[in-house]
Design an enzyme around this catalytic site. Structure first.
Site, PDB file in Angstrom:
ATOM      1  N   GLY A 163       0.843  -1.203   0.000  1.00  0.00           N
ATOM      2  CA  GLY A 163       0.000   0.000   0.000  1.00  0.00           C
ATOM      3  C   GLY A 163       0.865   1.234   0.000  1.00  0.00           C
ATOM      4  O   GLY A 163       2.049   1.169  -0.332  1.00  0.00           O
ATOM      5  N   ASN A 164       0.277   2.356   0.352  1.00  0.00           N
ATOM      6  CA  ASN A 164       1.074   3.589   0.457  1.00  0.00           C
ATOM      7  C   ASN A 164       0.470   4.478   1.546  1.00  0.00           C
ATOM      8  O   ASN A 164      -0.533   4.123   2.153  1.00  0.00           O
ATOM      9  CB  ASN A 164       1.150   4.305  -0.894  1.00  0.00           C
ATOM     10  CG  ASN A 164      -0.224   4.639  -1.433  1.00  0.00           C
ATOM     11  OD1 ASN A 164      -0.978   5.378  -0.811  1.00  0.00           O
ATOM     12  ND2 ASN A 164      -0.577   4.067  -2.584  1.00  0.00           N
TER      13      ASN A 164
END
Ligand code: CTP
Length: 400
Positions: free
Chosen positions: A212-213
């Protein structure tokens, strides 16, 4: 005109030289048919006379917790005042009052009213340029914005100190026009359908882990909020985000992966008038998702990755009547990269934000943006709240 008819405005005046302009402010509010009451801090009375303000507002001016010249003191109820108001306008707001508001200090009636008020609060800072530019003042302003207050911009020009620069209180007419637009939002997007992607996407590695980020979704949700205020019907397709939003004209679709985000976009894109891709879509996903949790003991030499689908490029290819806006989050050669994306993805505009700018980017409530048009004309804005950035973005979209 009576653009503020039926609105109750509580004006809080603090002790700065700009207080001498507040009678004009009261008069301008009254001219728009607002009902005005005034609360003054004790030191503001050195700059403007309570008698002038009570005459113009046609209401007694309050500055102490109990009515002064009385053998039988009467309690000036701050809670009641806070509840009476449809809007509290603190103008001018000195550096001292800004700091007190941030820290919840309560040593005068105005601060007590501010703490009790449930209505929207507008704050018009006014001070000398160096005080305004000081990092502590700027931090206080950002904190007050993060509490949901509307901090008005300052004017630039001649200051009481004789210096020139930023720090003047916004002129009374400009303040009134901000208050008027707040109560009478222009519905420039009435009848329009706006689609917004927001937040990160999570690409599963196994049932527990993902790629993810750091995206929080704040920018996309701010765009949705502004579009709703402008009368649009909004479809917000959001990756995992803790932001909250609720509105009768909002369709909120929660997704997790880029694939799910694309499927949702495909469902709504054809009927969309304006599409804005604010999501930080993960660029890669594991080639295979392990059906069971990968065990530490088995080790993990590498994860094979494949690119995710580019949702914005899909929208660019399928574009018909839509106005299509992308985002570019860059760390180097920002303008060049953003312009590349604008052309490659067939966009009508792109919003550039740089991770190089402190207080801009993921998680924070502020952002510093440049809006680039298809002909590469660029409009850069100073650091402002994500809500204000969203307003600037729609102002640009309306010019397309
Ligand atoms: N975007 C998208 N789908 C993707 C990747 C990006 O819709 N799979 C959109 C984003 O929402 C944003 C724009 O494309 O509006 C640019 O995203 P960004 O991450 O800055 O650029 P990329 O195209 O992914 O290129 P790079 O990561 O190489 O900078």
């Amino acid at each position: 005109m009576s653009l503020l008819s039926g609105k109750k405005i509580l004006l809080g005046i603090t002790g700065g030289i700009a207080a001498y302009k507040t009678p004009l402010l009261v008069r301008a509010l009254i001219q728009q048919s607002a009902e005005v009451k005034v609360v003054m801090t004790p030191s503001s009375k050195d700059f403007v006379s309570p008698l002038t303000l009570s005459t113009l507002s046609k209401n007694p001016v309050l500055s102490t917790f109990t009515a002064e010249d009385s053998d039988n003191p009467v309690w000036n109820d701050h809670v009641e005042l806070g509840q009476w108001a449809d809007l509290l306008l603190v103008a001018p707001a000195t550096a001292n009052t800004l700091s007190s508001m941030v820290h919840g200090r309560c040593n005068n009636l105005l601060l007590a009213v501010y703490l009790s008020a449930k209505c929207p609060v507008f704050i018009a800072p006014a001070m000398d340029l160096d005080m305004y530019a000081h990092p502590s003042t700027q931090e206080n302003i950002n904190t007050l914005k993060s509490f949901g207050n509307h901090v008005l911009p300052v004017g630039e020009g001649f200051l009481a100190s004789g210096l020139e620069g930023k720090g003047r209180m916004l002129e009374p007419e400009e303040m009134v026009s901000k208050v008027v637009s707040f109560f009478n939002p222009t519905l420039e997007l009435k009848g329009k359908k706006v689609l917004i992607t927001a937040g990160p996407t999570y690409e599963a590695i196994d049932p527990v882990r993902f790629i993810g980020n750091h995206s929080s979704g704040k920018m996309g949700y701010a765009l949705a909020e502004v579009a709703l205020k402008m009368g649009a019907a909004v479809t917000l397709i959001s990756g995992p985000s803790s932001e909250k939003i609720n509105h009768p004209s909002l369709k909120l679709i929660k997704v997790v992966s880029a694939e799910e985000m694309l499927t949702a976009v495909q469902e709504f894109y054809d009927s969309t008038d304006i599409a804005i891709a604010a999501a930080a879509v993960a660029d890669f996903k594991p080639k295979k998702i392990a059906s069971n949790k990968l065990k530490k003991e088995s080790g993990l030499a590498h994860i094979s990755l494949v690119p995710t689908v580019d949702i914005l490029s899909y929208m660019g290819e399928k574009k018909k009547k839509q106005k299509l806006i992308g985002f570019a989050l860059e760390t180097e050669n920002e303008l060049e990269h953003a312009k590349g994306k604008l052309s490659r993805k067939n966009l009508d505009g792109i919003v550039l934000n740089s991770l190089q700018d402190p207080d801009a980017g993921f998680s924070v409530t502020t952002n510093k943006i440049t809006f680039i048009h298809a002909d590469f004309r660029a409009e850069s804005y100073p650091l402002q709240s994500k809500l204000e950035c969203a307003q600037r973005i729609f102002e640009q979209i309306l010019t397309l």
